[in-house]
Each structure stands twice: as structure tokens, then as C-alpha cells.
Motif scaffolding. Structure first.
Motif, PDB file in Angstrom:
ATOM      1  N   GLU A  36       3.739  -8.069  -1.931  1.00  0.00           N
ATOM      2  CA  GLU A  36       2.316  -7.704  -1.917  1.00  0.00           C
ATOM      3  C   GLU A  36       1.516  -8.961  -2.264  1.00  0.00           C
ATOM      4  OE1 GLU A  36       0.041  -5.256  -1.146  1.00  0.00           O
ATOM      5  OE2 GLU A  36      -1.278  -6.841  -1.856  1.00  0.00           O
ATOM      6  N   GLY A  76      -7.634   5.694   8.949  1.00  0.00           N
ATOM      7  CA  GLY A  76      -8.460   6.501   8.051  1.00  0.00           C
ATOM      8  C   GLY A  76      -7.774   7.739   7.524  1.00  0.00           C
ATOM      9  N   TRP A 126      -4.449  -6.234   7.717  1.00  0.00           N
ATOM     10  CA  TRP A 126      -4.016  -7.602   8.010  1.00  0.00           C
ATOM     11  C   TRP A 126      -2.932  -7.645   9.092  1.00  0.00           C
ATOM     12  CZ3 TRP A 126      -6.180 -11.700   5.177  1.00  0.00           C
ATOM     13  CH2 TRP A 126      -6.937 -11.306   4.061  1.00  0.00           C
ATOM     14  N   PHE A 149      -1.291 -10.938  11.444  1.00  0.00           N
ATOM     15  CA  PHE A 149       0.089 -11.369  11.149  1.00  0.00           C
ATOM     16  C   PHE A 149       0.916 -11.317  12.442  1.00  0.00           C
ATOM     17  CE2 PHE A 149       4.402 -11.241   9.593  1.00  0.00           C
ATOM     18  CZ  PHE A 149       4.379 -11.969   8.406  1.00  0.00           C
ATOM     19  N   GLU A 176      -5.691  -2.333  -1.980  1.00  0.00           N
ATOM     20  CA  GLU A 176      -6.607  -2.257  -0.826  1.00  0.00           C
ATOM     21  C   GLU A 176      -6.852  -0.792  -0.469  1.00  0.00           C
ATOM     22  OE1 GLU A 176      -5.677  -5.325   2.108  1.00  0.00           O
ATOM     23  OE2 GLU A 176      -6.347  -6.836   0.678  1.00  0.00           O
ATOM     24  N   GLY A 197       0.859  -1.192   0.000  1.00  0.00           N
ATOM     25  CA  GLY A 197       0.000   0.000   0.000  1.00  0.00           C
ATOM     26  C   GLY A 197       0.889   1.233   0.000  1.00  0.00           C
ATOM     27  N   ALA A 247       2.372 -13.469  -0.964  1.00  0.00           N
ATOM     28  CA  ALA A 247       2.103 -13.169   0.449  1.00  0.00           C
ATOM     29  C   ALA A 247       3.278 -13.569   1.330  1.00  0.00           C
ATOM     30  CB  ALA A 247       0.861 -13.928   0.900  1.00  0.00           C
ATOM     31  N   ALA A 248       3.569 -12.760   2.315  1.00  0.00           N
ATOM     32  CA  ALA A 248       4.496 -13.173   3.376  1.00  0.00           C
ATOM     33  C   ALA A 248       3.677 -14.014   4.350  1.00  0.00           C
ATOM     34  CB  ALA A 248       5.072 -11.953   4.073  1.00  0.00           C
ATOM     35  N   PHE A 298      -3.295   3.073  10.347  1.00  0.00           N
ATOM     36  CA  PHE A 298      -3.256   4.489   9.947  1.00  0.00           C
ATOM     37  C   PHE A 298      -4.618   5.180  10.073  1.00  0.00           C
ATOM     38  CE2 PHE A 298       0.919   3.231   8.917  1.00  0.00           C
ATOM     39  CZ  PHE A 298       1.686   4.385   8.968  1.00  0.00           C
ATOM     40  N   PHE A 318      -3.152   7.836   3.937  1.00  0.00           N
ATOM     41  CA  PHE A 318      -2.727   8.088   2.549  1.00  0.00           C
ATOM     42  C   PHE A 318      -1.909   9.383   2.477  1.00  0.00           C
ATOM     43  CE2 PHE A 318      -3.552   9.925  -1.686  1.00  0.00           C
ATOM     44  CZ  PHE A 318      -3.049   8.915  -2.479  1.00  0.00           C
TER      45      PHE A 318
HETATM   46  C1  LIG Z   1     -13.056   5.063   1.887  1.00  0.00           C
HETATM   47  C2  LIG Z   1     -11.731   5.523   2.454  1.00  0.00           C
HETATM   48  C3  LIG Z   1     -11.404   6.876   2.421  1.00  0.00           C
HETATM   49  C4  LIG Z   1     -10.166   7.314   2.916  1.00  0.00           C
HETATM   50  N1  LIG Z   1      -9.786   8.613   2.717  1.00  0.00           N
HETATM   51  C5  LIG Z   1      -8.519   9.011   3.049  1.00  0.00           C
HETATM   52  C6  LIG Z   1      -8.051  10.309   2.704  1.00  0.00           C
HETATM   53  O1  LIG Z   1      -8.724  11.085   2.041  1.00  0.00           O
HETATM   54  N2  LIG Z   1      -6.794  10.673   3.115  1.00  0.00           N
HETATM   55  C7  LIG Z   1      -6.006   9.821   3.831  1.00  0.00           C
HETATM   56  O2  LIG Z   1      -4.911  10.223   4.229  1.00  0.00           O
HETATM   57  N3  LIG Z   1      -6.409   8.553   4.100  1.00  0.00           N
HETATM   58  C8  LIG Z   1      -7.640   8.126   3.728  1.00  0.00           C
HETATM   59  N4  LIG Z   1      -8.045   6.842   3.978  1.00  0.00           N
HETATM   60  C9  LIG Z   1      -7.150   5.954   4.716  1.00  0.00           C
HETATM   61  C10 LIG Z   1      -6.009   5.475   3.846  1.00  0.00           C
HETATM   62  O3  LIG Z   1      -6.493   4.925   2.644  1.00  0.00           O
HETATM   63  C11 LIG Z   1      -5.212   4.433   4.640  1.00  0.00           C
HETATM   64  O4  LIG Z   1      -4.876   4.929   5.932  1.00  0.00           O
HETATM   65  C12 LIG Z   1      -3.915   4.076   3.908  1.00  0.00           C
HETATM   66  O5  LIG Z   1      -4.164   3.782   2.549  1.00  0.00           O
HETATM   67  C13 LIG Z   1      -3.267   2.883   4.606  1.00  0.00           C
HETATM   68  O6  LIG Z   1      -2.179   2.467   3.819  1.00  0.00           O
HETATM   69  P1  LIG Z   1      -1.474   1.084   4.140  1.00  0.00           P
HETATM   70  O7  LIG Z   1      -0.365   0.969   3.184  1.00  0.00           O
HETATM   71  O8  LIG Z   1      -1.189   1.029   5.615  1.00  0.00           O
HETATM   72  O9  LIG Z   1      -2.596  -0.020   3.911  1.00  0.00           O
HETATM   73  P2  LIG Z   1      -3.173  -0.675   2.566  1.00  0.00           P
HETATM   74  O10 LIG Z   1      -3.312   0.291   1.476  1.00  0.00           O
HETATM   75  O11 LIG Z   1      -4.404  -1.413   2.968  1.00  0.00           O
HETATM   76  O12 LIG Z   1      -2.033  -1.668   2.134  1.00  0.00           O
HETATM   77  C14 LIG Z   1      -1.692  -2.825   2.861  1.00  0.00           C
HETATM   78  C15 LIG Z   1      -1.273  -3.860   1.840  1.00  0.00           C
HETATM   79  O13 LIG Z   1      -0.641  -4.935   2.509  1.00  0.00           O
HETATM   80  C16 LIG Z   1      -0.939  -6.119   1.796  1.00  0.00           C
HETATM   81  N5  LIG Z   1      -0.655  -7.233   2.702  1.00  0.00           N
HETATM   82  C17 LIG Z   1      -1.203  -7.462   3.919  1.00  0.00           C
HETATM   83  N6  LIG Z   1      -0.652  -8.536   4.491  1.00  0.00           N
HETATM   84  C18 LIG Z   1       0.274  -9.007   3.615  1.00  0.00           C
HETATM   85  C19 LIG Z   1       1.166 -10.098   3.644  1.00  0.00           C
HETATM   86  N7  LIG Z   1       1.242 -10.930   4.688  1.00  0.00           N
HETATM   87  N8  LIG Z   1       1.969 -10.300   2.557  1.00  0.00           N
HETATM   88  C20 LIG Z   1       1.924  -9.466   1.496  1.00  0.00           C
HETATM   89  N9  LIG Z   1       1.073  -8.407   1.429  1.00  0.00           N
HETATM   90  C21 LIG Z   1       0.268  -8.179   2.478  1.00  0.00           C
HETATM   91  C22 LIG Z   1      -2.384  -5.932   1.403  1.00  0.00           C
HETATM   92  O14 LIG Z   1      -2.752  -6.747   0.323  1.00  0.00           O
HETATM   93  C23 LIG Z   1      -2.443  -4.444   1.087  1.00  0.00           C
HETATM   94  O15 LIG Z   1      -2.272  -4.186  -0.305  1.00  0.00           O
HETATM   95  C24 LIG Z   1      -9.278   6.368   3.512  1.00  0.00           C
HETATM   96  C25 LIG Z   1      -9.607   5.014   3.543  1.00  0.00           C
HETATM   97  C26 LIG Z   1     -10.814   4.584   2.985  1.00  0.00           C
HETATM   98  C27 LIG Z   1     -11.124   3.105   2.958  1.00  0.00           C
END
Ligand SMILES: Cc1cc2nc3c(=O)[nH]c(=O)nc-3n(C[C@H](O)[C@H](O)[C@H](O)COP(=O)(O)OP(=O)(O)OC[C@H]3O[C@@H](n4cnc5c(N)ncnc54)[C@H](O)[C@@H]3O)c2cc1C
Length: 441
Positions: free
Chosen positions: A47, A396, A217, A221, A54, A26, A184-185, A394, A399
């Protein structure tokens, strides 16, 4: 339905060894891997599905300081600069623009809260403008009505969630980092109580550093490693409408509905904070630490269904490392859209903006938003497992702070001076009975 997403290539071979392995592609995992590779480290990014598929492609794209909790504001400010630097230094486009964020309201209470935040933000060097009724009405003229007031944050902006994480992963590959999708890890190999490798579905990578940026996830994990990370997720549904150029503002937030230009000829429409809770075993496990959060936000939450159990991201069981895990059964978390919410969003948007009268919903999707009990992410190395760094929860708003968070995680790994004080983020805080204030926004 998945949100629109730019697809990128996968690196051909899984390396036998790497200086660091980042789990999760992500926005947090991609920026972490990018900043590590920039420092000359050999990095593999894993990933389980597609990069960005996601939360990181399903969000509104806001990159804001406005209304940030004090613990996250420094990271938010740094991130805005880093979004700009990233495009300049890589040539990759994330769609980031400092278009400013516009909030309008008729509620004295809400306006007073924004004014209090403005006063606090000033002490951190962040400028935001409270709007008089006349100014708010002028800026919000697309609504065709009068507003009591508002706030405009000129230095904030948006990036395009469809392309941002894939663009960062591409930049990583240009730095000789490798990107492994559908990989996947499954677990962590240890030696002498430290990380010695990451076990994936395609083989093991020897490494002394594993960063878990696994979004929703992460807690399940961690459970495999005997690490407690209180995390819960709620399901938010949003939609997009095709919009004629020049008619709608880039960003407009009201309590009823929020709209954001997406960078692909569409605007995203949403109701801020509105979500469904899909109970899971993990949800029950962490019900107590999440009580303050849910007590504070219950008005925007409704009970969901079995979607969370079906998705498998919050399972309580231990999995075997020589067999497919829940992550391989659910490559991309793509939960059911709450149709009633989507209808309500569109109705409210049409009511707010007469120009949307004949608009049709072009797409609708939902995403699990992963959160910690205090609404501030958990970032830090685990004391019981040296070499294992957690970066999730994170809540909400991850990003917009993706670049700053990735930079900070890289600082922690390499021991460089941290871009911001890392202490407010350390997951150790969840071990204490009092975990501090729940973030306001
Ligand atoms: C509807 C909505 C609106 C939002 N609006 C905003 C906004 O306007 N501004 C903002 O800052 N944030 C916003 N957010 C929150 C923001 O999208 C998240 O906080 C941010 O994207 C989190 O990023 P991440 O990389 O932690 O998670 P993710 O993007 O969920 O990525 C995690 C990744 O890890 C992978 N993964 C998990 N376990 C494993 C494993 N064991 N092996 C390999 N891969 C794995 C998953 O497949 C996934 O792709 C919003 C969220 C939503 C749902």
C-alpha cells in the motif's frame, strides 16, 4: 480532509519472495490478500499510503443487493454472507450489520423502476419489499411527512468504512501475510513474458502472481505495462454529522439526500451520484468509451478543476522504476472538498429531517470514485501478461462487494471453482467496440 480511519501496524521487513503480491490496500486488495493467505499462500500486500485511506474509508458503507445491476447481483449476495463469515472466523470487526436499506420516493417513475428491480431480483432469490404510501410514511416517520411509496431491502446492510479494510489487513497478518504501508509498487518484472516480480520503492519481491487492486491508480499503472484499461474517476464530496442515539434511522435514501449511520456516533450525509469531473489527460484519452456513461449521468455531474491533474493518479506519462513515481508523491488521494455541495447536502438533510435542525457538520471529505465505461468492475488475468491480475474500476459500489470480489480474485489466482461466474467482469470486454449496457446504479 481525510475520512476517519483506523490505523494499523506495518510488517517489519519486505520479503524477497512471495506466492502472490497484492498491489493496493483498499477493501479489494485486503480481501484478496486475506482469501489467498487463507489458502496457505505466502502473500505480501503493498500500500503506497495507509491501508484503507482512499475510497475504501471515504464511502457510505453500503453493502447492498438492492438495485444492483444483474451482472453484480450474484457477487453482492455472496458478499453479504462473507461479511458475516469474516467476523465470525477472524474475530475482527468491520461493523457489518444487516440493518436493511430504506428508500423513499414521491416519484411514480422511480417507484416503478424499483418495482421492476424487485421482480427481477425475485428470479435471483433476493427479497425486497415495495412499500405502500402508508408503510413508507411510517418507516420514514423521522421526516415528519407523507411519502408516495418506497422500498425496503431487509437482508442488505452496512459496514463501517473507518475500520473495515484495516480489520481485514489485520486478519491477513494473523495468517502470516505481510502488510507494507508507505510502499508503492513501481512496476512489474517479467521473465519469459510472465510476471516474475513486483518492483517496489523498497526493493523487488520475486513472485509469479501480481494482483493490481490499485483503485483510481490502476489505469496509469497498467499503461506502464502497455495494457489498456479504460478508467475514469469523478470527485464526490460528503459530510458527517454527530447524531443523538435513537433519533435517526440506520439508513435512509431519498433523491434529495441520503444518510447512513457510520458506527462512530456520526451519520454520513450525501447526495447520491453528485460529483465533479476534474479533467485529466487520461480522461481525454478515454473520453470516447465513457460517452454512454457520461451521457447517462451528466445531470448529476459538474465540471471540477485542476484537482485531478494535481493529484497525479491519471497521468499519461511513463515513469522510471529507479525514481519516485507519482504514487510516492501522492501517498493518499485526498482531493479538495466541494464546499458548495457539502452546504447543499446539509441544507437538504435539515429540510428532510427536522431533528437535524441544530446539527453541525462534524467532518467533510471527498474521494475519487473510479469507474469503468459500463460501471461494472474489471476483474481478470491479462492474457498478454500471465500472472498479472487486474481488479479495479469498482464504479462507486465496490465496498459492499469487497469480500465477494476478493474471494473471486483468489479463485482466479488459485484455479479453484469461482464463487460466481467471472466472465461478466473480465477486462477483455473493453477491447471490443461494444461493451454492453451501462449499469443502472
Ligand atoms: C463518497 C463515496 C461513497 C461511496 N459509497 C459506497 C457505498 O456506500 N457502497 C459501496 O459498495 N461502495 C461505495 N463507494 C465506492 C467504494 O468506496 C469503492 O468502489 C471501493 O472502496 C474501491 O475499493 P478499491 O480497493 O478498489 O480502491 P481503494 O479503496 O481506492 O484502494 C486502492 C488502494 O490502492 C493503493 N495503490 C494504488 N496504486 C498503488 C501502487 N502502485 N502501490 C501501492 N498501493 C497502491 C491506493 O493508495 C489505495 O489505498 C463509494 C465511494 C465514494 C468515494
Amino acid at each position: 480532509m481525510p475520512a476517519p480511519l483506523m490505523l494499523i501496524e506495518t510488517s517489519p521487513n519486505l520479503p524477497d519472495a512471495a506466492d502472490a503480491v497484492v498491489i493496493g490496500g483498499g477493501i479489494i486488495g485486503t480481501f484478496t490478500a486475506y482469501y489467498l493467505a487463507k489458502r496457505g499462500m505466502k502473500v505480501a500486500l503493498l500500500e503506497k499510503g495507509r491501508i484503507g485511506a482512499e475510497q475504501s474509508s471515504r464511502n457510505w458503507g453500503w453493502c447492498r443487493q438492492q438495485n444492483r445491476d444483474a451482472r453484480e447481483l450474484p457477487l453482492a449476495t455472496k458478499s453479504l454472507d462473507l461479511w458475516e463469515q469474516f467476523a465470525a472466523e477472524t474475530g475482527e470487526q468491520t461493523g457489518f450489520r444487516r440493518c436493511g436499506l430504506l428508500y423513499l420516493s414521491d416519484s411514480e417513475e422511480e417507484l416503478a423502476g424499483w418495482a421492476r428491480w424487485r421482480d427481477f431480483a425475485r428470479t435471483a432469490g433476493v427479497t425486497t419489499h415495495m412499500l405502500s404510501s402508508a408503510e413508507a410514511t411510517e418507516r420514514g416517520r423521522v421526516t415528519g411527512r407523507t411519502w408516495r411509496g418506497g422500498v425496503f431491502s431487509p437482508t442488505d446492510g452496512t459496514a463501517n468504512p473507518t475500520i473495515a479494510a484495516p480489520a481485514v489487513a489485520r486478519a491477513l497478518m494473523k495468517l502470516r501475510g505481510t502488510v507494507h504501508q508507505s510502499c508503492a509498487a513501481r512496476g512489474i518484472e517479467t521473465a519469459g513474458g510472465k510476471v516474475a516480480g513486483v518492483i517496489t520503492e523498497k526493493g523487488t519481491i520475486r513472485t509469479g502472481t501480481a494482483i493490481l487492486a490499485g483503485g483510481a491508480w490502476a489505469s496509469s499503472f497498467c499503461r506502464q505495462l502497455g495494457i489498456r484499461f479504460p478508467q475514469a474517476s469523478v470527485r464526490q464530496s460528503i459530510c458527517a454529522v454527530g447524531t443523538r442515539a435513537g433519533v435517526l434511522p440506520d439508513v435512509l435514501h431519498t433523491a434529495a439526500v441520503t444518510l447512513t449511520r457510520r458506527g462512530d456516533g456520526n451519520h454520513t450525509l450525501a447526495i447520491s451520484g453528485r460529483a465533479r469531473v476534474d479533467p485529466t489527460l487520461q480522461f481525454l484519452l478515454f473520453a470516447k468509451p465513457f460517452l454512454p456513461m457520461f451521457t447517462r449521468r451528466w445531470r448529476q455531474l459538474a465540471l471540477g478543476g485542476i484537482e485531478g491533474i494535481r493529484s497525479g493518479h491519471e497521468g499519461a506519462s511513463r515513469w522510471r522504476l529507479d525514481r519516485p513515481t507519482p504514487m510516492e508523491r501522492m501517498r493518499i488521494l485526498d482531493p479538495a472538498v466541494d464546499e458548495a455541495t457539502v452546504r447543499l447536502i446539509h441544507e437538504r438533510a435539515v429540510k428532510l429531517i427536522p431533528a437535524l435542525k441544530d446539527s453541525a457538520i462534524s467532518a467533510a471529505w471527498s474521494g475519487y470514485v473510479d469507474s469503468t465505461p459500463d460501471g461494472v468492475p474489471g476483474i481478470g488475468e491479462n492474457a498478454s501478461l500471465p500472472g498479472f491480475v487486474l481488479a479495479a474500476g469498482f464504479s462507486g459500489h465496490g465496498f459492499g462487494i469487497g469480500p465477494g470480489a476478493g474471494h473471486l480474485i483468489a479463485d482466479i489466482v488459485t484455479g479453484d471453482a469461482p464463487i460466481v461466474d467471472p466472465r461478466p467482469y473480465h477486462p477483455d470486454r473493453f477491447a471490443h467496440s461494444s461493451w454492453g449496457k451501462v449499469a443502472d446504479f
